[in-house]
Write a protein that holds these residues in place. Structure first.
Motif, PDB file in Angstrom:
ATOM      1  N   ALA A  11       9.482  17.550 -10.805  1.00 37.01           N
ATOM      2  CA  ALA A  11       8.963  18.214 -12.003  1.00 37.01           C
ATOM      3  C   ALA A  11       7.791  19.132 -11.685  1.00 37.01           C
ATOM      4  N   GLY A  12       7.328  19.128 -10.443  1.00 30.54           N
ATOM      5  CA  GLY A  12       6.251  20.024 -10.043  1.00 30.54           C
ATOM      6  C   GLY A  12       5.176  19.344  -9.228  1.00 30.54           C
ATOM      7  N   TYR A  13       5.266  19.444  -7.895  1.00 32.06           N
ATOM      8  CA  TYR A  13       4.220  18.880  -7.050  1.00 32.06           C
ATOM      9  C   TYR A  13       3.199  19.962  -6.715  1.00 32.06           C
ATOM     10  N   TRP A  14       1.972  19.536  -6.400  1.00 31.88           N
ATOM     11  CA  TRP A  14       0.924  20.488  -6.042  1.00 31.88           C
ATOM     12  C   TRP A  14       1.017  20.783  -4.551  1.00 31.88           C
ATOM     13  N   GLY A  15       1.177  22.047  -4.218  1.00 27.75           N
ATOM     14  CA  GLY A  15       1.503  22.439  -2.860  1.00 27.75           C
ATOM     15  C   GLY A  15       0.664  21.810  -1.769  1.00 27.75           C
ATOM     16  N   GLU A  16      -0.643  22.001  -1.821  1.00 26.22           N
ATOM     17  CA  GLU A  16      -1.510  21.514  -0.750  1.00 26.22           C
ATOM     18  C   GLU A  16      -1.441  20.003  -0.597  1.00 26.22           C
ATOM     19  N   GLU A  17      -1.271  19.295  -1.724  1.00 27.59           N
ATOM     20  CA  GLU A  17      -1.301  17.831  -1.687  1.00 27.59           C
ATOM     21  C   GLU A  17      -0.083  17.236  -0.988  1.00 27.59           C
ATOM     22  N   CYS A  18       0.976  18.021  -0.858  1.00 22.76           N
ATOM     23  CA  CYS A  18       2.145  17.580  -0.103  1.00 22.76           C
ATOM     24  C   CYS A  18       2.163  18.205   1.285  1.00 22.76           C
ATOM     25  N   ILE A  19       1.984  19.523   1.336  1.00 21.37           N
ATOM     26  CA  ILE A  19       2.164  20.240   2.599  1.00 21.37           C
ATOM     27  C   ILE A  19       1.088  19.895   3.622  1.00 21.37           C
ATOM     28  N   GLU A  20      -0.158  19.731   3.189  1.00 17.12           N
ATOM     29  CA  GLU A  20      -1.228  19.408   4.132  1.00 17.12           C
ATOM     30  C   GLU A  20      -0.997  18.043   4.808  1.00 17.12           C
ATOM     31  N   PRO A  21      -0.783  16.957   4.053  1.00 15.99           N
ATOM     32  CA  PRO A  21      -0.495  15.679   4.722  1.00 15.99           C
ATOM     33  C   PRO A  21       0.803  15.712   5.526  1.00 15.99           C
ATOM     34  N   LEU A  22       1.839  16.358   4.989  1.00 13.45           N
ATOM     35  CA  LEU A  22       3.108  16.418   5.709  1.00 13.45           C
ATOM     36  C   LEU A  22       2.927  17.108   7.060  1.00 13.45           C
ATOM     37  N   THR A  23       2.175  18.209   7.064  1.00 13.95           N
ATOM     38  CA  THR A  23       1.944  18.944   8.305  1.00 13.95           C
ATOM     39  C   THR A  23       1.087  18.138   9.275  1.00 13.95           C
ATOM     40  N   GLN A  24       0.017  17.536   8.763  1.00 15.71           N
ATOM     41  CA  GLN A  24      -0.869  16.760   9.640  1.00 15.71           C
ATOM     42  C   GLN A  24      -0.137  15.578  10.264  1.00 15.71           C
ATOM     43  N   LEU A  25       0.611  14.856   9.453  1.00 19.15           N
ATOM     44  CA  LEU A  25       1.322  13.693   9.980  1.00 19.15           C
ATOM     45  C   LEU A  25       2.388  14.124  10.990  1.00 19.15           C
ATOM     46  N   SER A  26       3.101  15.202  10.675  1.00 27.00           N
ATOM     47  CA  SER A  26       4.129  15.689  11.592  1.00 27.00           C
ATOM     48  C   SER A  26       3.512  16.093  12.920  1.00 27.00           C
ATOM     49  N   ASP A  27       2.384  16.817  12.858  1.00 32.70           N
ATOM     50  CA  ASP A  27       1.710  17.254  14.078  1.00 32.70           C
ATOM     51  C   ASP A  27       1.210  16.074  14.907  1.00 32.70           C
ATOM     52  N   ALA A  28       0.951  14.941  14.239  1.00 38.58           N
ATOM     53  CA  ALA A  28       0.470  13.748  14.937  1.00 38.58           C
ATOM     54  C   ALA A  28       1.620  12.883  15.462  1.00 38.58           C
ATOM     55  N   GLY A  29       2.847  13.375  15.302  1.00 34.42           N
ATOM     56  CA  GLY A  29       3.993  12.653  15.838  1.00 34.42           C
ATOM     57  C   GLY A  29       4.635  11.660  14.887  1.00 34.42           C
ATOM     58  N   VAL A  30       4.292  11.738  13.599  1.00 31.03           N
ATOM     59  CA  VAL A  30       4.885  10.826  12.617  1.00 31.03           C
ATOM     60  C   VAL A  30       6.233  11.379  12.166  1.00 31.03           C
ATOM     61  N   ASP A  31       7.229  10.524  12.107  1.00 27.86           N
ATOM     62  CA  ASP A  31       8.567  10.895  11.641  1.00 27.86           C
ATOM     63  C   ASP A  31       8.569  10.842  10.117  1.00 27.86           C
ATOM     64  N   VAL A  32       8.684  11.999   9.472  1.00 29.02           N
ATOM     65  CA  VAL A  32       8.552  12.099   8.015  1.00 29.02           C
ATOM     66  C   VAL A  32       9.910  12.240   7.342  1.00 29.02           C
ATOM     67  N   THR A  33      10.113  11.432   6.302  1.00 27.42           N
ATOM     68  CA  THR A  33      11.271  11.539   5.424  1.00 27.42           C
ATOM     69  C   THR A  33      10.770  11.858   4.027  1.00 27.42           C
ATOM     70  N   VAL A  34      11.499  12.687   3.300  1.00 27.95           N
ATOM     71  CA  VAL A  34      11.132  13.037   1.927  1.00 27.95           C
ATOM     72  C   VAL A  34      12.159  12.448   0.969  1.00 27.95           C
ATOM     73  N   ALA A  35      11.657  11.896  -0.137  1.00 29.24           N
ATOM     74  CA  ALA A  35      12.534  11.385  -1.187  1.00 29.24           C
ATOM     75  C   ALA A  35      12.067  11.925  -2.528  1.00 29.24           C
ATOM     76  N   THR A  36      13.020  12.169  -3.417  1.00 27.81           N
ATOM     77  CA  THR A  36      12.735  12.594  -4.785  1.00 27.81           C
ATOM     78  C   THR A  36      13.522  11.701  -5.737  1.00 27.81           C
ATOM     79  N   PRO A  37      13.182  11.710  -7.020  1.00 29.87           N
ATOM     80  CA  PRO A  37      13.855  10.798  -7.950  1.00 29.87           C
ATOM     81  C   PRO A  37      15.374  10.860  -7.901  1.00 29.87           C
ATOM     82  N   SER A  38      15.955  12.053  -7.902  1.00 32.56           N
ATOM     83  CA  SER A  38      17.410  12.156  -7.938  1.00 32.56           C
ATOM     84  C   SER A  38      18.022  12.539  -6.600  1.00 32.56           C
ATOM     85  N   GLY A  39      17.170  12.948  -5.654  1.00 31.86           N
ATOM     86  CA  GLY A  39      17.675  13.456  -4.391  1.00 31.86           C
ATOM     87  C   GLY A  39      17.794  14.965  -4.377  1.00 31.86           C
TER      88      GLY A  39
END
Length: 227
Positions: A11-39
């Motif tokens: 329904a509308g996520y705030w860009g920085e609040e998702c992209i910043e952690p996603l990028t930082q975790l990915s750069d640190a070697g974390v395997d990231v999966t994304v899920a949404t209510p319906s897929g």
């Protein structure tokens, strides 16, 4: 390899609040999966990529990741996710979360299982409202007596009109701070501080977009991951 599940609003996520952690975790070697209510792929709040508000470079970066990241473009349905499969579950904010993520029973289950299990949960901004509606395994409020931060009433009042209507015409159904306090949370958004990130056991909360980078750094530290 450490792993993270990002629970992102359709329904509308705030860009920085998702992209910043996603990028930082990915750069640190974390395997990231994304899920949404319906897929379905998550929707970005256009206000969060306004170049006049956040700068052209930041807006372009966030929009590019939103449009090209395969994890965001091919998410899993929340109902198929299991918190025990991940070291952490991350809930980015945005006004959209008040309608879908915070009210989704599967999202609440993921939060409860992350906090009560062996993982950790990071909840940001408006997504902190999910704490007001999540029950612990014993039926008590998950947020009762926990120290938390999140999107404050003082900031919300600058966005909605006198009828609690947002700039896009949607009526805000509740204010995050009010609901979390009513559910027993110990609220402190640290309005005098540049950033606000609170750790209470396996629950990490962050105030808003300006705290996203600090929240990701805190999460990595809590997971004993060095960048």
């Amino acid at each position: 390899m450490p792993s993270a599940l990002f629970v992102v609003s359709e329904a509308g996520y705030w860009g920085e609040e998702c992209i910043e952690p996603l990028t930082q975790l990915s750069d640190a070697g974390v395997d990231v999966t994304v899920a949404t209510p319906s897929g379905d792929p998550p929707v970005i709040d256009e206000r969060s990529v306004d170049p006049e508000s956040i700068g052209e470079d930041a807006a372009a970066h966030i929009r590019t990741v939103h449009e090209t990241d395969e994890r965001l473009n091919n998410p899993a349905p929340l109902a198929q996710a299991d918190a025990s499969d991940y070291d952490t579950v991350v809930f980015p904010g945005g006004h959209g979360t008040v309608w879908d993520i915070n009210q989704d029973s599967h999202a609440r289950t993921l939060l409860r299982e992350a906090v009560e299990g062996s993982g950790k949960a990071l909840v940001i901004c408006h997504a902190v409202g999910i704490l007001a509606f999540t029950r612990a395994s014993d039926g008590s409020s998950l947020v009762a007596d926990r120290d938390v931060t999140g999107f404050p009433n003082e900031w919300e009042a600058d966005i909605v009109d006198e009828n609690d209507v947002l700039p896009d015409g949607e009526k805000l159904p509740y204010w995050v701070e009010d609901e979390v306090i009513a559910a027993g949370g110990n609220w402190d958004a640290e309005l005098d501080a540049e950033t606000s990130v609170t750790v209470d056991g396996d629950l990490i909360t962050a105030r808003g977009p300006g705290s996203s980078a600090a929240a990701a750094e805190t999460l990595l530290s809590e997971l004993s991951i060095t960048q």
